[in-house]
Write a protein that holds these residues in place. Structure first.
Motif, PDB file in Angstrom:
ATOM      1  N   UNK A 130      23.528 -18.272  67.346  1.00  0.00           N
ATOM      2  CA  UNK A 130      24.888 -18.000  66.516  1.00  0.00           C
ATOM      3  C   UNK A 130      26.243 -18.904  66.951  1.00  0.00           C
ATOM      4  N   UNK A 131      26.277 -19.753  65.698  1.00  0.00           N
ATOM      5  CA  UNK A 131      27.897 -20.621  66.476  1.00  0.00           C
ATOM      6  C   UNK A 131      28.711 -20.323  65.576  1.00  0.00           C
ATOM      7  N   UNK A 132      30.048 -19.737  67.362  1.00  0.00           N
ATOM      8  CA  UNK A 132      31.278 -19.043  66.928  1.00  0.00           C
ATOM      9  C   UNK A 132      32.583 -20.383  66.971  1.00  0.00           C
ATOM     10  N   UNK A 157      21.303 -19.403  63.198  1.00  0.00           N
ATOM     11  CA  UNK A 157      21.007 -18.433  61.830  1.00  0.00           C
ATOM     12  C   UNK A 157      22.473 -17.090  61.885  1.00  0.00           C
ATOM     13  N   UNK A 158      23.638 -17.630  62.151  1.00  0.00           N
ATOM     14  CA  UNK A 158      25.005 -16.869  62.180  1.00  0.00           C
ATOM     15  C   UNK A 158      25.151 -17.898  62.664  1.00  0.00           C
ATOM     16  N   UNK A 159      27.543 -17.301  61.950  1.00  0.00           N
ATOM     17  CA  UNK A 159      28.363 -17.532  62.326  1.00  0.00           C
ATOM     18  C   UNK A 159      28.945 -16.284  62.992  1.00  0.00           C
ATOM     19  N   UNK A 160      29.271 -16.599  64.228  1.00  0.00           N
ATOM     20  CA  UNK A 160      30.650 -15.958  64.479  1.00  0.00           C
ATOM     21  C   UNK A 160      32.672 -16.346  64.472  1.00  0.00           C
ATOM     22  N   UNK A 161      33.273 -15.080  65.317  1.00  0.00           N
ATOM     23  CA  UNK A 161      34.246 -16.124  65.890  1.00  0.00           C
ATOM     24  C   UNK A 161      34.848 -15.185  67.133  1.00  0.00           C
ATOM     25  N   UNK A 186      24.017 -15.546  58.052  1.00  0.00           N
ATOM     26  CA  UNK A 186      24.384 -14.309  58.253  1.00  0.00           C
ATOM     27  C   UNK A 186      26.384 -14.786  58.729  1.00  0.00           C
ATOM     28  N   UNK A 187      26.611 -13.803  58.939  1.00  0.00           N
ATOM     29  CA  UNK A 187      28.198 -12.708  59.735  1.00  0.00           C
ATOM     30  C   UNK A 187      28.739 -12.326  60.397  1.00  0.00           C
ATOM     31  N   UNK A 188      28.935 -12.407  61.955  1.00  0.00           N
ATOM     32  CA  UNK A 188      29.386 -11.861  62.862  1.00  0.00           C
ATOM     33  C   UNK A 188      30.960 -12.664  63.273  1.00  0.00           C
ATOM     34  N   UNK A 189      32.100 -10.761  63.650  1.00  0.00           N
ATOM     35  CA  UNK A 189      32.932 -11.590  64.367  1.00  0.00           C
ATOM     36  C   UNK A 189      33.420 -10.674  65.961  1.00  0.00           C
ATOM     37  N   UNK A 190      33.958 -11.088  66.987  1.00  0.00           N
ATOM     38  CA  UNK A 190      34.458 -10.513  67.813  1.00  0.00           C
ATOM     39  C   UNK A 190      35.609  -9.835  66.588  1.00  0.00           C
ATOM     40  N   UNK A 191      35.607  -8.559  67.037  1.00  0.00           N
ATOM     41  CA  UNK A 191      36.762  -7.888  66.316  1.00  0.00           C
ATOM     42  C   UNK A 191      37.559  -6.532  67.062  1.00  0.00           C
TER      43      UNK A 191
END
Ligand code: HPA
Ligand code: ZN
Length: 320
Positions: A130-132, A157-161, A186-191
């Motif tokens: 996962x690339x942030x 597979x996904x990007x993140x923040x 796919x997408x994820x994020x720290x929140x």
């Protein structure tokens, strides 16, 4: 009891850099560290908040320069993860923290990728990468990073923040997340770690994320909890991290049981284990002991981790 087989879904590979490897790589690469000994370095691991941790995290990762460095770092994590019950790992990396120092993004991805390729054979661990994007950098920098990564998207597979949350809302990254979704990622994020519930809403509604990283502050907003439950949005919770970064005062006060009671799809993860006092199994044991979780609850958490993982249904079924 041996560790329960689990998927780790919130793990920054740069946050697995242990003092001994940091010193070894500093010597290998001729990089000076502002600490004379490993003990002196460890003494700096007392953080007042997220930014205080990030300052050390970015300073120490300057020892990572070559493809071999990234492969060695990743291999060391996988070896420890296996001992702690991890059978599938979805691993974050922070390309901008390396490209800003003149390290090519291809060097980073090939190095990490080499260790991930060997992991099923060597450790019996399947993986995703996962690339942030660093949210305290500009939206333009995130777009530039995404374009630089395009030749390597078959490995991602996904990007993140991640990085400093408060003042850097998810909506700042609307455009790059739209491009990532168009590319099939796919997408994820720290929140909702230090930031307010509004940032969790934005991650869902503006970025269209598939999971929320941390999300513990969602409990402050009843409507948000209802939304997360209704949509079965996974939350990758990191208990020891939350204590070390003072998101919660004590592990005994951690909202994990309240999150489970609310019906949220919660998983336990280690975040930056070299800095926060433990790998995945250590986090599980710590919450078991501090919160009095029974074995059925621990099995639910492990099951949740595979439900929340970016796996094809056949592989997921084999893990469940
Ligand atoms: N939060 C935000 N950014 C990070 C973290 C975290 O816990 N770990 C590494 N980068
Ligand atoms: Zn994190």
């Amino acid at each position: 009891m041996p560790p329960i087989p689990t998927a780790e879904l919130h793990l920054h590979i740069e946050g697995t850099l242990e003092p001994d490897l940091a010193f070894a790589l500093a010597e290998r690469n001729g990089v000076a560290l502002p600490y004379a000994t490993q003990e002196e370095l460890r003494a700096a691991y007392s953080f007042s908040d997220l930014q205080d941790f990030l300052n050390l995290y970015y300073a120490l990762m300057t020892v990572l320069r070559t493809e071999d460095d990234f492969a060695d770092l990743t291999d060391a994590y996988l070896a420890r993860a296996r001992e702690q019950g991890v059978r599938h790992a979805e691993i974050f990396f922070d390309p901008q923290a390396h490209t800003a120092r003149g390290v090519d993004i291809g060097t980073v991805i090939r190095g990490i990728g080499r260790a991930l390729d060997a992991a099923p054979r060597t450790y019996g661990i399947t993986t995703r990468l996962i690339m942030c994007f660093l949210r305290d950098e500009s939206a333009a920098s995130a777009l530039e990073t995404f374009e630089a990564a395009r030749p390597h998207l078959d490995r991602i597979a996904a990007v993140g923040l991640d990085s400093a949350e408060v003042g850097n809302p998810p909506s700042k990254f609307r455009e790059v997340f739209a491009l990532a979704r168009e590319a099939g990622l796919k997408c994820v994020a720290h929140a909702g770690e230090e930031g307010p519930p509004a940032y969790v809403w934005e991650a869902l509604d503006v970025l269209g994320v598939d999971r929320i990283d941390h999300g513990v502050r969602c409990l402050e907003d009843e409507a948000l909890v209802s939304r997360l439950v209704a949509d079965r949005v996974p939350l990758t919770v990191c208990p020891l991290s939350n204590v070390r970064l003072r998101v919660v005062d004590r592990l005994e006060d951690h909202p994990l049981p309240a999150m489970l009671d609310a019906g949220l799809l919660v998983t336990v993860n280690s975040d930056d284990p070299a800095y926060f006092g433990g790998y995945l199994g250590d986090n599980v044991i710590a919450v078991r002991d501090a919160l009095g979780l029974d074995e059925a609850t621990l099995r639910t958490l492990a099951r949740n981790s595979f439900q929340a993982a970016f796996l094809d249904e056949e592989t997921r079924a084999a893990y469940l």
